[in-house]
Design an enzyme around this catalytic site. Structure first.
Site, mmCIF file in Angstrom:
data_model
loop_
_atom_site.group_PDB
_atom_site.id
_atom_site.type_symbol
_atom_site.label_atom_id
_atom_site.label_comp_id
_atom_site.label_asym_id
_atom_site.label_seq_id
_atom_site.Cartn_x
_atom_site.Cartn_y
_atom_site.Cartn_z
ATOM 1 N N HIS A 157 -3.198 -31.413 -16.842
ATOM 2 C CA HIS A 157 -4.542 -31.381 -16.248
ATOM 3 C C HIS A 157 -5.510 -30.699 -17.205
ATOM 4 O O HIS A 157 -5.085 -30.123 -18.210
ATOM 5 C CB HIS A 157 -4.535 -30.602 -14.918
ATOM 6 C CG HIS A 157 -4.238 -29.131 -15.085
ATOM 7 N ND1 HIS A 157 -2.962 -28.624 -15.040
ATOM 8 C CD2 HIS A 157 -5.050 -28.062 -15.319
ATOM 9 C CE1 HIS A 157 -3.006 -27.312 -15.234
ATOM 10 N NE2 HIS A 157 -4.262 -26.942 -15.412
ATOM 11 N N HIS A 182 -2.621 -29.392 -8.838
ATOM 12 C CA HIS A 182 -3.948 -29.827 -9.273
ATOM 13 C C HIS A 182 -3.842 -30.842 -10.404
ATOM 14 O O HIS A 182 -2.954 -30.765 -11.249
ATOM 15 C CB HIS A 182 -4.873 -28.675 -9.655
ATOM 16 C CG HIS A 182 -4.335 -27.740 -10.711
ATOM 17 N ND1 HIS A 182 -3.036 -27.706 -11.110
ATOM 18 C CD2 HIS A 182 -4.956 -26.787 -11.444
ATOM 19 C CE1 HIS A 182 -2.879 -26.782 -12.041
ATOM 20 N NE2 HIS A 182 -4.033 -26.207 -12.256
ATOM 21 N N HIS A 226 -9.627 -25.497 -20.663
ATOM 22 C CA HIS A 226 -8.318 -25.736 -21.265
ATOM 23 C C HIS A 226 -7.755 -27.114 -20.907
ATOM 24 O O HIS A 226 -8.153 -27.730 -19.927
ATOM 25 C CB HIS A 226 -7.304 -24.657 -20.852
ATOM 26 C CG HIS A 226 -6.898 -24.684 -19.401
ATOM 27 N ND1 HIS A 226 -7.453 -23.858 -18.443
ATOM 28 C CD2 HIS A 226 -5.977 -25.417 -18.733
ATOM 29 C CE1 HIS A 226 -6.879 -24.082 -17.267
ATOM 30 N NE2 HIS A 226 -5.984 -25.035 -17.409
ATOM 31 N N HIS A 274 0.141 -17.596 -11.685
ATOM 32 C CA HIS A 274 -1.126 -17.755 -10.981
ATOM 33 C C HIS A 274 -0.919 -17.526 -9.489
ATOM 34 O O HIS A 274 0.113 -17.930 -8.932
ATOM 35 C CB HIS A 274 -1.650 -19.191 -11.126
ATOM 36 C CG HIS A 274 -2.228 -19.519 -12.453
ATOM 37 N ND1 HIS A 274 -3.189 -18.756 -13.072
ATOM 38 C CD2 HIS A 274 -2.015 -20.570 -13.287
ATOM 39 C CE1 HIS A 274 -3.528 -19.325 -14.215
ATOM 40 N NE2 HIS A 274 -2.820 -20.419 -14.379
ATOM 41 N N TYR A 279 -1.478 -18.903 -21.772
ATOM 42 C CA TYR A 279 -2.643 -19.507 -22.415
ATOM 43 C C TYR A 279 -2.734 -19.075 -23.861
ATOM 44 O O TYR A 279 -2.480 -17.907 -24.188
ATOM 45 C CB TYR A 279 -3.941 -19.071 -21.716
ATOM 46 C CG TYR A 279 -4.143 -19.642 -20.340
ATOM 47 C CD1 TYR A 279 -4.710 -20.900 -20.164
ATOM 48 C CD2 TYR A 279 -3.794 -18.919 -19.212
ATOM 49 C CE1 TYR A 279 -4.918 -21.418 -18.898
ATOM 50 C CE2 TYR A 279 -4.000 -19.437 -17.934
ATOM 51 C CZ TYR A 279 -4.563 -20.684 -17.782
ATOM 52 O OH TYR A 279 -4.772 -21.200 -16.524
#
Lengths: 307, 108
Positions: free
Chosen positions: A153, A199, A214, A246, A255
């Site tokens: 995503h 998501h 991102h 998360h 990240y």
């Protein structure tokens, strides 16, 4: 309601220097280079992905995202969705087949968040990389780096995320899985899916209209993420957030930045959603835990660095 | 005969008056992160996000590629640069010139 949009299909990312970017996305992230086109763009995919590419790198003088593409069921659906988008008031531009090698015609439009999105129905179908479609082995040998399975995503930032939500839900059949609201009920972040994933797109309210936070790539396990963290350190790659979890999506995450400053996420797990499930709600006063469940606070870098 | 160590390169923040040592092949941002981490917003460290923009006031540097969104050709002529892509070749003087690091949603 399902409208025939199947899944995230591809993202084209701008990079300042092509070869260091290719090295990053192949040697570290573990995508596989599958093609280069006449314009010098490089096409890549994760090993489980059935089509020829899901990531395109284009050398440019600024970093960021050119566009994100979603796969739809077939060419008739593509034609119908283009009509639906136009009826909703969106200016849709048809890009002929072959503009991206191995990809059919694409219907591209500007979003209320200031990005370019597109739909396509046809792309060269290769099957997964390195394993057969008949009695496939568990995984292919010869994978490199973090060995990501697929492009998962994007998170994008812009001004009108509620209009974006309406467009994506009413016309393209996305639905909201989770969202962050303030005391007045205004949406600050909206997470939307096409199927059962936590998501397929993340929308963040931000005055920096049309910006890119991102691109995320999927791995299966926390152990894979720990190994990703090891590889990020080993290679001296610019780190944003070390492996953690998360609150939103319950996914596990790390990240880091590509050599042009575009942020990458490696993402594992995450909640699943059936169509009868109501969205999870988060309040902005507890945003730290929503984003980084262990640290329980946001880092400035995570919120401010965009391309 | 042992090689003589190169003279250390000093980078001076003109507004704070602070001086830091930059080693060979080290970016200005990397040196600032090490010595004065609170003075600069650190983002991608790779020339893409613009958070670490500075203006060079004196000295000679080698520059890596920087996103033109944050350092246009005109700005580069006026010696604006992203500290993560600045490799000082002599002693330098700089001042911070950050892009406005706005927080999303106005509420976070």
């Amino acid at each position: 309601m399902r409208r025939g949009v199947l899944r995230p299909g591809h993202v084209q990312i701008r990079v300042l220097d092509l070869e260091p970017a290719v090295q990053h996305y192949t040697e570290l992230v573990g995508l596989i280079e599958t093609h280069r086109d006449g314009e010098g763009r490089v096409y890549l995919k994760g090993w489980t992905e059935p089509e020829l590419f899901s990531v395109v790198l284009r050398e440019a003088d600024e970093a960021g995202m050119d566009f994100q593409g979603f796969k739809v069921r077939d060419e008739d659906t593509l034609t119908q969705l283009s009509r639906d988008l136009r009826a909703w008031g969106v200016d849709v531009q048809e890009i002929p087949a072959g503009d991206l090698d191995h990809c059919g015609r694409r219907m591209q439009f500007s979003t209320p968040t200031g990005h370019r999105f597109e739909l396509y129905a046809t792309k060269t179908y290769t099957g997964p990389w390195g394993i057969s479609e008949v009695e496939p082995e568990a995984w292919p040998r010869g994978l490199r780096g973090i060995r990501v399975q697929r492009f998962d995503h994007c998170q994008i930032h812009g001004r009108d995320i509620e209009a974006m939500r309406d467009l994506l839900s009413e016309v393209l059949g996305f639905y909201v899985t989770e969202h962050v609201i303030d005391d007045t009920g205004k949406n600050l972040a909206i997470f939307m899916s096409l199927a059962m994933k936590a998501h397929d797109v993340a929308l963040i309210l931000d005055d920096r209209h049309g910006t890119f936070h991102h691109a995320a790539f999927y791995v299966e396990t926390w152990e894979n993420l720990l190994r990703a963290g090891d590889l990020i350190s080993m290679t001296g790659t610019s780190l944003d957030t070390a492996p953690t979890r998360h609150g939103i999506t319950r996914g596990q995450t790390t990240y880091f930045f590509d050599p042009s400053g575009n942020r990458n996420e490696v993402f594992a797990g995450g909640s699943t959603h059936y169509p009868d499930q109501r969205p999870y709600v988060w309040h902005d006063r507890n945003i730290g835990k929503a984003i980084f469940y262990h640290h329980q606070k946001l880092s400035e870098k995570f919120m401010t660095a965009l391309t | 005969m042992a090689e003589v160590a190169a003279t250390p390169i000093v980078a001076t923040d003109a507004e704070r008056g602070s001086e830091i040592i930059v080693t060979a092949d080290q970016s200005l941002l990397n040196a600032i992160e090490r010595f004065e981490p609170s003075s600069v917003a650190v983002g991608c460290r790779n020339g893409g996000c613009g958070l670490c923009r500075v203006q060079l006031l004196a000295g000679s540097v080698r520059l890596g590629k920087m996103s033109r969104r944050f350092v246009s050709i005109e700005m580069e002529r006026e010696r604006f640069a992203l500290a993560c892509r600045v490799y000082p070749q002599t002693n330098i003087t700089y001042r911070l010139s950050p892009i406005e690091p706005r927080i999303p949603g106005n509420a976070y």
